[in-house]
Design a protein around this motif. Structure first.
Motif, PDB file in Angstrom:
ATOM      1  N   HIS A 212       1.096 -12.286  -4.564  1.00  0.00           N
ATOM      2  CA  HIS A 212      -0.402 -12.735  -4.534  1.00  0.00           C
ATOM      3  C   HIS A 212      -1.047 -12.816  -3.288  1.00  0.00           C
ATOM      4  N   GLU A 213      -0.208 -12.319  -2.168  1.00  0.00           N
ATOM      5  CA  GLU A 213      -1.095 -12.358  -0.565  1.00  0.00           C
ATOM      6  C   GLU A 213      -1.687 -11.126  -0.453  1.00  0.00           C
ATOM      7  N   HIS A 214      -2.649 -11.292   0.308  1.00  0.00           N
ATOM      8  CA  HIS A 214      -3.531  -9.881   0.972  1.00  0.00           C
ATOM      9  C   HIS A 214      -2.749  -9.507   1.907  1.00  0.00           C
ATOM     10  N   ALA A 215      -2.574  -8.206   2.363  1.00  0.00           N
ATOM     11  CA  ALA A 215      -2.277  -7.553   3.380  1.00  0.00           C
ATOM     12  C   ALA A 215      -2.884  -6.089   3.493  1.00  0.00           C
ATOM     13  N   GLN A 216      -2.774  -5.430   4.898  1.00  0.00           N
ATOM     14  CA  GLN A 216      -3.276  -4.351   5.077  1.00  0.00           C
ATOM     15  C   GLN A 216      -2.313  -3.495   5.664  1.00  0.00           C
ATOM     16  N   THR A 217      -1.096  -3.872   6.048  1.00  0.00           N
ATOM     17  CA  THR A 217      -0.208  -2.861   6.639  1.00  0.00           C
ATOM     18  C   THR A 217       1.283  -3.308   6.014  1.00  0.00           C
ATOM     19  N   GLY A 218       2.130  -2.068   6.085  1.00  0.00           N
ATOM     20  CA  GLY A 218       3.565  -2.287   5.610  1.00  0.00           C
ATOM     21  C   GLY A 218       3.861  -2.723   4.167  1.00  0.00           C
ATOM     22  N   PHE A 219       3.376  -1.912   3.356  1.00  0.00           N
ATOM     23  CA  PHE A 219       3.688  -2.084   1.940  1.00  0.00           C
ATOM     24  C   PHE A 219       4.008  -0.903   0.914  1.00  0.00           C
ATOM     25  N   PHE A 220       4.299  -1.140  -0.124  1.00  0.00           N
ATOM     26  CA  PHE A 220       4.530   0.002  -1.097  1.00  0.00           C
ATOM     27  C   PHE A 220       3.599  -0.057  -2.048  1.00  0.00           C
ATOM     28  N   ARG A 221       3.348   1.175  -2.803  1.00  0.00           N
ATOM     29  CA  ARG A 221       2.175   1.117  -3.930  1.00  0.00           C
ATOM     30  C   ARG A 221       2.681   2.147  -4.813  1.00  0.00           C
ATOM     31  N   PHE A 222       2.443   2.062  -6.149  1.00  0.00           N
ATOM     32  CA  PHE A 222       2.192   3.138  -6.848  1.00  0.00           C
ATOM     33  C   PHE A 222       0.770   2.882  -7.795  1.00  0.00           C
ATOM     34  N   MET A 223      -0.028   3.889  -7.170  1.00  0.00           N
ATOM     35  CA  MET A 223      -1.562   3.710  -7.340  1.00  0.00           C
ATOM     36  C   MET A 223      -1.947   3.870  -8.724  1.00  0.00           C
ATOM     37  N   ALA A 224      -1.250   4.613  -9.398  1.00  0.00           N
ATOM     38  CA  ALA A 224      -1.656   5.000 -10.795  1.00  0.00           C
ATOM     39  C   ALA A 224      -1.428   3.484 -11.897  1.00  0.00           C
ATOM     40  N   CYS A 225      -0.512   2.663 -11.400  1.00  0.00           N
ATOM     41  CA  CYS A 225      -0.314   1.478 -12.086  1.00  0.00           C
ATOM     42  C   CYS A 225      -1.104   0.199 -11.288  1.00  0.00           C
ATOM     43  N   ALA A 226      -1.580   0.628 -10.239  1.00  0.00           N
ATOM     44  CA  ALA A 226      -2.262  -0.345  -9.136  1.00  0.00           C
ATOM     45  C   ALA A 226      -1.235  -1.649  -9.249  1.00  0.00           C
ATOM     46  N   PHE A 227       0.001  -1.207  -8.752  1.00  0.00           N
ATOM     47  CA  PHE A 227       1.169  -1.899  -8.232  1.00  0.00           C
ATOM     48  C   PHE A 227       1.265  -1.895  -6.814  1.00  0.00           C
ATOM     49  N   ASN A 228       1.162  -2.986  -6.204  1.00  0.00           N
ATOM     50  CA  ASN A 228       1.343  -3.226  -4.897  1.00  0.00           C
ATOM     51  C   ASN A 228       2.491  -4.403  -4.505  1.00  0.00           C
ATOM     52  N   ILE A 229       3.265  -4.080  -3.430  1.00  0.00           N
ATOM     53  CA  ILE A 229       4.195  -4.981  -3.027  1.00  0.00           C
ATOM     54  C   ILE A 229       4.491  -4.827  -1.518  1.00  0.00           C
ATOM     55  N   HIS A 230       4.420  -6.049  -0.905  1.00  0.00           N
ATOM     56  CA  HIS A 230       4.323  -6.059   0.579  1.00  0.00           C
ATOM     57  C   HIS A 230       6.074  -5.896   1.007  1.00  0.00           C
ATOM     58  N   ILE A 231       6.411  -5.382   2.040  1.00  0.00           N
ATOM     59  CA  ILE A 231       7.627  -4.995   2.344  1.00  0.00           C
ATOM     60  C   ILE A 231       8.264  -6.458   2.657  1.00  0.00           C
ATOM     61  N   TYR A 232       7.822  -7.464   3.079  1.00  0.00           N
ATOM     62  CA  TYR A 232       8.351  -8.753   3.497  1.00  0.00           C
ATOM     63  C   TYR A 232       8.207  -9.603   2.167  1.00  0.00           C
ATOM     64  N   CYS A 233       7.537  -9.193   0.918  1.00  0.00           N
ATOM     65  CA  CYS A 233       7.842  -9.974  -0.152  1.00  0.00           C
ATOM     66  C   CYS A 233       9.180  -9.387  -1.128  1.00  0.00           C
ATOM     67  N   ILE A 234       9.725  -8.377  -0.652  1.00  0.00           N
ATOM     68  CA  ILE A 234      10.973  -7.719  -1.416  1.00  0.00           C
ATOM     69  C   ILE A 234      12.070  -8.827  -1.140  1.00  0.00           C
ATOM     70  N   ARG A 235      12.866  -8.991  -2.157  1.00  0.00           N
ATOM     71  CA  ARG A 235      14.047  -9.795  -1.769  1.00  0.00           C
ATOM     72  C   ARG A 235      14.876  -9.612  -0.873  1.00  0.00           C
ATOM     73  N   SER A 236      15.179  -8.364  -0.813  1.00  0.00           N
ATOM     74  CA  SER A 236      16.189  -8.163   0.205  1.00  0.00           C
ATOM     75  C   SER A 236      15.774  -8.035   1.791  1.00  0.00           C
ATOM     76  N   THR A 237      14.375  -8.063   1.946  1.00  0.00           N
ATOM     77  CA  THR A 237      14.094  -7.793   3.259  1.00  0.00           C
ATOM     78  C   THR A 237      14.334  -9.103   4.182  1.00  0.00           C
ATOM     79  N   PRO A 238      14.959  -8.807   5.175  1.00  0.00           N
ATOM     80  CA  PRO A 238      15.418  -9.862   6.087  1.00  0.00           C
ATOM     81  C   PRO A 238      14.001 -10.790   6.658  1.00  0.00           C
ATOM     82  N   LYS A 239      14.165 -12.126   6.784  1.00  0.00           N
ATOM     83  CA  LYS A 239      13.100 -12.774   6.846  1.00  0.00           C
ATOM     84  C   LYS A 239      12.984 -13.136   8.409  1.00  0.00           C
ATOM     85  N   THR A 240      14.333 -12.880   8.994  1.00  0.00           N
ATOM     86  CA  THR A 240      14.354 -13.308  10.679  1.00  0.00           C
ATOM     87  C   THR A 240      14.861 -11.865  11.114  1.00  0.00           C
TER      88      THR A 240
END
Length: 384
Positions: A212-240
């Motif tokens: 539930h954070e807001h962003a404008q860059t670097g994310f994945f969407r499926f517009m028909a479902c209004a589903f958005n996920i930021h790439i850094y919120c995906i569990r496998s994305t490296p934090k460093t």
């Protein structure tokens, strides 16, 4: 007459074949001229197109200097940039027509040659809006200053621009947004049924469905479902991560930083400008970034996407091996999933309506009982 076919299929009317008829009064759907001569006609749809407009060359024709195009009802003539002033703007991108363009001077309608090639369908089916077909709009006059918002990039633009839109829904799609912009493949998130499309950036912040954070860059969407996920919120994305543009590791951190703000007291409402140290462009200040605290080096997520994507690719391959992610054709299709979701909502609404009906009936019975009791008391008062 020998060269004119008796029946044709034309992009102005793809649903039916057009038959050549003679001596019929009609108004051409291409140039709006009235006539009573030869015409190609669809009797079922009452669609007429005169022979002149039917036989106009298309944009694919070599050395075509006059074409009939689905974006405009009149023929478009090729104009050199020297013939057009700075005020002449393309109806697809709003930029001045410095390059050779096709246009109709009568309607002040011009398109860059590149858009006449890319846009050749009056109606399209697009994965961003799978329930309904999208229709090419009829642009308004240049003096019309109302705006619409593209449902893909969320940019506000003038109504006079060409766009694809849904006549049933409030869905609008820019000319630049109906075709893919990036080569990053769609991503299958483990907790969502559909494949998600990557968006490099948009013009307004959107909320992540996971954190539930807001962003404008670097994310994945499926517009028909209004589903958005930021790439850094995906569990496998490296934090460093390590990046070639900086000596030290970069860690994902919530922005803005206190040392960036002119006035920390008014952080939320301030007009402070925040920039990415890699692309040197302005960034959305409340979006998480990758940074080096020691050097105060800050970069947007989209500028380090090359370091993040491999982890998503590995995750998808592992999930496929375990059977948690199948091909795009497996399971429910996009449309079936959306229809199923709508049916569930309808069923839920019907149940709520029935419950409300019962509640209303219950209160009516109570009201009726109270009215009867009131009448009895009135009668007793009169008797006394």
């Amino acid at each position: 007459m020998i060269d004119i076919p008796c029946q044709i299929n034309h992009f102005f009317h793809r649903s039916c074949a057009l038959v050549l008829l003679t001596n019929i009064p009609y108004q051409c759907e291409g140039c709006d001229e009235a006539s009573s001569g030869l015409a190609f006609r669809c009797g079922k749809c009452k669609f007429q197109l005169d022979v002149k407009c039917t036989l106009f060359p298309t944009i694919e024709s070599k050395d075509a200097d006059k074409i009939l195009h689905c974006a405009h009802k009149h023929p478009l003539t090729l104009r050199d940039s020297k013939e057009l002033g700075d005020e002449v703007r393309c109806r697809a991108c709003t930029k001045s027509c410095f390059a050779p363009s096709f246009g109709c001077t009568e309607c002040n309608f011009f398109l860059h040659r590149s858009y006449t090639v890319e846009v050749q369908e009056k109606e399209i089916h697009h994965p961003f809006h799978p329930l309904h077909a999208l229709t090419l709009s009829s642009p308004l006059q240049l003096s019309h200053h109302e705006t619409f918002q593209c449902s893909s990039c969320l940019e506000l633009d003038d109504w006079f621009l060409l766009r694809y839109h849904c006549v049933n829904c409030h869905f609008e799609l820019h000319m630049d947004c109906f075709k893919p912009k990036v080569t990053i493949p769609d991503f299958k998130y483990e907790h969502h049924i559909h494949y998600l499309s990557y968006f490099d950036s948009i013009f307004a912040p959107i909320e992540c469905n996971i954190f539930h954070e807001h962003a404008q860059t670097g994310f994945f969407r499926f517009m028909a479902c209004a589903f958005n996920i930021h790439i850094y919120c995906i569990r496998s994305t490296p934090k460093t991560i390590k990046h070639e543009r900086h000596l030290h590791p970069l860690t994902v951190t919530k922005s803005p930083f206190q040392y960036e703000m002119i006035s920390a007291k008014h952080a939320n409402g301030s007009n402070d400008e925040f920039y990415c140290d890699i692309c040197e462009e302005r960034r959305y200040k409340f979006e998480s970034v990758y940074c080096c605290p020691e050097c105060k080096f800050i970069t947007e997520v989209r500028c380090v996407i090359s370091e993040l994507l491999p982890s998503l690719t590995i995750l998808e391959e592992q999930s496929t091996e375990k059977g948690t992610v199948g091909s795009k054709n497996e399971g429910s299709s996009t449309i079936e999933a959306i229809i199923g979701n709508l049916n569930d909502q309808i069923t839920k609404s019907k149940q709520e309506r029935n419950a409300l009906k019962k509640e209303v009936e219950k209160h009516r019975e109570i009201l009726k009982s109270l009215e009867e009791e009131l009448e009895q008391k009135k009668w007793q008062v009169r008797k006394l």
